[in-house]
Design a protein around this motif. Structure first.
Motif, PDB file in Angstrom:
ATOM      1  N   THR A  93      65.777  32.195  20.451  1.00 28.10           N
ATOM      2  CA  THR A  93      64.684  33.165  20.324  1.00 28.10           C
ATOM      3  C   THR A  93      65.135  34.433  19.603  1.00 28.10           C
ATOM      4  O   THR A  93      64.416  34.953  18.756  1.00 28.10           O
ATOM      5  CB  THR A  93      64.125  33.533  21.704  1.00 28.10           C
ATOM      6  N   MET A  94      66.327  34.944  19.951  1.00 25.78           N
ATOM      7  CA  MET A  94      66.831  36.178  19.337  1.00 25.78           C
ATOM      8  C   MET A  94      68.346  36.133  19.269  1.00 25.78           C
ATOM      9  O   MET A  94      68.988  35.386  20.010  1.00 25.78           O
ATOM     10  CB  MET A  94      66.395  37.404  20.145  1.00 25.78           C
ATOM     11  N   HIS A  95      68.906  36.949  18.386  1.00 26.62           N
ATOM     12  CA  HIS A  95      70.366  37.087  18.326  1.00 26.62           C
ATOM     13  C   HIS A  95      70.733  38.551  18.133  1.00 26.62           C
ATOM     14  O   HIS A  95      69.927  39.359  17.677  1.00 26.62           O
ATOM     15  CB  HIS A  95      70.955  36.223  17.201  1.00 26.62           C
ATOM     16  N   CYS A  96      71.975  38.883  18.488  1.00 25.35           N
ATOM     17  CA  CYS A  96      72.512  40.210  18.201  1.00 25.35           C
ATOM     18  C   CYS A  96      74.021  40.108  18.027  1.00 25.35           C
ATOM     19  O   CYS A  96      74.673  39.254  18.638  1.00 25.35           O
ATOM     20  CB  CYS A  96      72.148  41.220  19.295  1.00 25.35           C
TER      21      CYS A  96
ATOM     22  N   ASN B  81      62.997  33.644  11.431  1.00 23.28           N
ATOM     23  CA  ASN B  81      62.284  34.731  12.109  1.00 23.28           C
ATOM     24  C   ASN B  81      63.155  35.942  12.406  1.00 23.28           C
ATOM     25  O   ASN B  81      62.662  36.974  12.851  1.00 23.28           O
ATOM     26  CB  ASN B  81      61.626  34.231  13.399  1.00 23.28           C
ATOM     27  N   GLN B  82      64.481  35.848  12.164  1.00 26.53           N
ATOM     28  CA  GLN B  82      65.344  37.021  12.336  1.00 26.53           C
ATOM     29  C   GLN B  82      66.526  36.928  11.381  1.00 26.53           C
ATOM     30  O   GLN B  82      67.106  35.847  11.192  1.00 26.53           O
ATOM     31  CB  GLN B  82      65.841  37.142  13.776  1.00 26.53           C
TER      32      GLN B  82
ATOM     33  N   SER C 295      66.183  30.862  13.623  1.00 25.40           N
ATOM     34  CA  SER C 295      64.802  30.401  13.768  1.00 25.40           C
ATOM     35  C   SER C 295      64.717  29.683  15.113  1.00 25.40           C
ATOM     36  O   SER C 295      65.738  29.506  15.784  1.00 25.40           O
ATOM     37  CB  SER C 295      64.434  29.459  12.614  1.00 25.40           C
ATOM     38  N   PRO C 296      63.531  29.239  15.526  1.00 19.75           N
ATOM     39  CA  PRO C 296      63.436  28.537  16.812  1.00 19.75           C
ATOM     40  C   PRO C 296      64.186  27.211  16.868  1.00 19.75           C
ATOM     41  O   PRO C 296      64.295  26.625  17.946  1.00 19.75           O
ATOM     42  CB  PRO C 296      61.924  28.309  16.962  1.00 19.75           C
TER      43      PRO C 296
END
Length: 373
Positions: free
Chosen positions: A257-260, A158-159, A174-175
């Motif tokens: 959920t998210m990464h940066c 998803n990212q 992903s989750p």
């Protein structure tokens, strides 16, 4: 209002009269992107809409093959890439503001692309497809060639993002998993090398590898012989023995959920359970950051934050959840504290800074906010 079309196709005509698009209206269901310091863009039906946030001037670019799929922007080169939604989709790369087609990328994908991401330097574009291929591909978009590709059957992502400081590193999340892909090169040959991040348990602790290999209840008296691994008790050998785990031997892990990325090539990972992780980009060592609790009238809102979006800022990250607030996480060493937040009143779906870091775009399901620093 300007409109871009592919050069090999002219405008629609009826009875000798040419027809052109006057305007396109619609709110984005996908993420909004910056294409330069003062222009944002997003897909809307069969079009990509560009809006100058200073003059409010709108420009549209039409996809000649129907609905626009996923898209990405390359700010240094001022180009935008998007896929179409048809059988055996293509990827188009257009320049901005001229809206002239630079190239058309054709792969072997059957149904749809789900993610596109440009590298921060060079002419590299990463794409990820849905079933049946679940294929990660690295393109040189300027030469219109695939440098390398790798299929991951059944793996939804998803990212996907490039390391801003090193185009040879990609993070896919992903989750259930986080993996860092290294692009290795020998002369003109490229290949992917994937490494998976070992996520902590749901409570933020790390499980002991011995508990996975050996039975949970070890006998105190070894008079009856050595303690055998579970795989040996099951009579397995080879690769099956190395990865064997009983069906009822479950260790629920954190759900990213998210990464940066950070300027030091590390990763921050937000988790559904409210934990914030820091991952070393080289060793993939995972650190669970500790939240410093402070007495505050807003403490009840900060007890549990499940980040939906993350963007890097100096000394930490900005995070948002489904509660309609944007939080500022100030990170120092292995701890962080929540310094302040902004109330949006609706769940935040996406956040991104302008290239010069003077504008923060906050996107919800109904409206886009511009926060000017």
């Amino acid at each position: 209002m300007a409109q871009g079309r592919e050069r090999d196709e002219g405008p629609h005509s009826a009875g000798g009269a040419s027809l052109s698009v006057r305007w396109v209206q619609g709110f984005p269901k996908q993420n909004v992107h910056f294409v330069n310091d003062n222009t944002i863009c997003y897909p809307c039906g069969n079009y990509v809409i560009f809006i100058n946030i200073e003059t409010k001037k709108k420009t549209v670019l039409q996809c000649s093959n129907g609905i626009v799929g996923v898209m990405a922007t390359n700010i240094p080169c001022e180009v935008v890439a998007f896929s179409d939604r048809k059988l055996k989709p293509l990827i188009y790369v257009y320049s901005f503001p001229g809206l002239t087609r630079r190239t058309k990328l054709k792969g072997n994908i059957l149904l749809d692309y789900t993610l596109l991401s440009f590298s921060y330097c060079g002419t590299y574009l990463a794409s990820y497809s849905s079933l049946p291929e679940f294929e990660l591909a690295l393109w040189n978009w300027e030469s219109s060639i695939i440098l390398c590709k790798k299929s991951q059957p059944g793996m939804d992502v998803n990212q996907m993002s490039f390391n801003p400081m090193n185009w040879r590193q990609l993070c896919l999340s992903s989750p259930s998993t986080v993996s860092v892909w290294t692009i290795e090169r020998s002369n003109q040959e490229h290949c992917f090398r994937a490494r998976s991040v070992k996520l902590p348990l749901e409570d933020g602790s790390f499980f002991n590898e011995t508990d996975v290999v050996f039975p949970q209840s070890l006998p105190k008296d070894l008079i009856y012989g050595p303690v055998l691994p579970l795989s040996a008790i099951a009579g397995l050998v080879g690769k099956e023995a190395e990865t064997f785990r009983p069906k009822d031997d479950l260790y629920p892990l954190l759900h990213p959920t998210m990464h940066c990325w950070t300027p030091t090539s590390d990763l921050y990972i937000g988790c559904e359970e409210g934990h914030l992780l820091m991952i070393n980009g080289d060793t993939l060592q995972v650190t669970v950051l500790n939240k410093i609790e402070e007495e505050s009238p807003l403490e009840d809102r900060r007890n549990f934050i499940s980040p939906v979006t993350l963007v890097y800022q100096k000394e930490g990250v900005l995070a948002s959840g489904i509660d309609g607030f944007v939080y500022s996480f100030i990170i120092k060493d292995r701890s962080y504290m929540i310094e302040d937040f902004l109330e949006i009143e609706r769940p935040v779906e996406h956040m991104t800074f302008s290239p010069n870091y003077t504008v923060l775009l906050i996107q919800t399901d109904k409206v886009c906010w511009m926060v000017i620093s």
